[in-house]
Design an enzyme around this catalytic site. Structure first.
Site, PDB file in Angstrom:
ATOM      1  CD  GLN A 234      -1.509   2.289   2.049  1.00 17.18           C
ATOM      2  OE1 GLN A 234      -0.725   2.200   2.975  1.00 17.18           O
ATOM      3  NE2 GLN A 234      -2.010   3.438   1.665  1.00 17.18           N
ATOM      4  CB  SER A 235       0.935   4.337   0.011  1.00 18.33           C
ATOM      5  OG  SER A 235       1.430   5.635  -0.210  1.00 18.33           O
ATOM      6  CG  LEU A 236       6.978   3.504   1.932  1.00 23.02           C
ATOM      7  CD1 LEU A 236       7.995   4.301   1.138  1.00 23.02           C
ATOM      8  CD2 LEU A 236       7.168   3.710   3.410  1.00 23.02           C
TER       9      LEU A 236
ATOM     10  N   GLY B 253       3.756  -0.289  -1.669  1.00 25.47           N
ATOM     11  CA  GLY B 253       3.606  -0.642  -3.079  1.00 25.47           C
ATOM     12  C   GLY B 253       4.834  -0.264  -3.873  1.00 25.47           C
TER      13      GLY B 253
END
Length: 184
Positions: free
Chosen positions: A97-99, A101
């Protein structure tokens, strides 16, 4: 199913992991910036009936080393490799998720044989800024501004092309240009 805690140490940095156990394909969960493993608890518990699920507190987050000297992207990638190696997780699916990812993408690109597949949540390769026309109260449009609701357009960025080069097991399977594994 309850989780057990593992501590992986890489270059003197302590990384804490929640291992939900489970049979089958390993899945490694990587949280976003300012996140922690607990954000994955509900998903991890549900997945653990059919998969080996491990959530990682990335360096500088959660119960892991709070103030590591090295916070480079390369350090995050090396941490994922250390977790996969030390916990014996063969060809895991990386979910980020986000970072997390971004870390998952960099890990897969640098270590193509290590990762079975990627699942990206609120993450993707760098590229065009999505914009939409601004609409006034009278219905007229003028200028363009960033909008979180702008329709995503298919694209092929240099990062996508680079990630696909020489990797026949990967295909561009999403309209927004993100990579997906063929499952091989």
């Amino acid at each position: 199913m309850a989780w057990s805690e593992h501590v992986v140490v890489r270059d003197g940095v302590r990384l804490t992991c929640r291992d939900w156990g489970g049979p089958g394909q390993p899945i490694v969960l990587l949280h976003g910036l300012a996140g922690h493993t607990g954000e994955w608890d509900v998903l991890a518990q549900r997945l653990s009936s059919g998969y080996r699920v491990v959530a990682v507190d990335q360096r500088g987050h959660g119960a892991s080393e709070r103030h590591p000297r090295d916070v480079s992207r390369a350090a995050y990638v090396a941490d994922v490799i250390a977790v996969v190696d030390q916990l014996a997780l063969p060809r895991p699916v990386l979910v980020g998720q986000s970072l997390g990812g971004h870390t998952a993408m960099l890990t897969a690109a640098a270590h193509t044989g290590l990762v079975r597949a990627l699942v990206l949540v609120e993450a993707g390769p760098a590229g065009q800024t999505r914009t939409a026309p601004r609409t006034s109260a009278d219905g007229s449009t003028h200028g363009r501004h960033r909008s979180p609701h702008a329709k995503r357009q298919p694209r092929s960025s240099a990062a996508d092309q680079s990630a696909q080069a020489g990797r026949p097991g990967w295909r561009n399977a999403r309209a927004d240009g993100g990579l997906a594994s063929t499952g091989t």
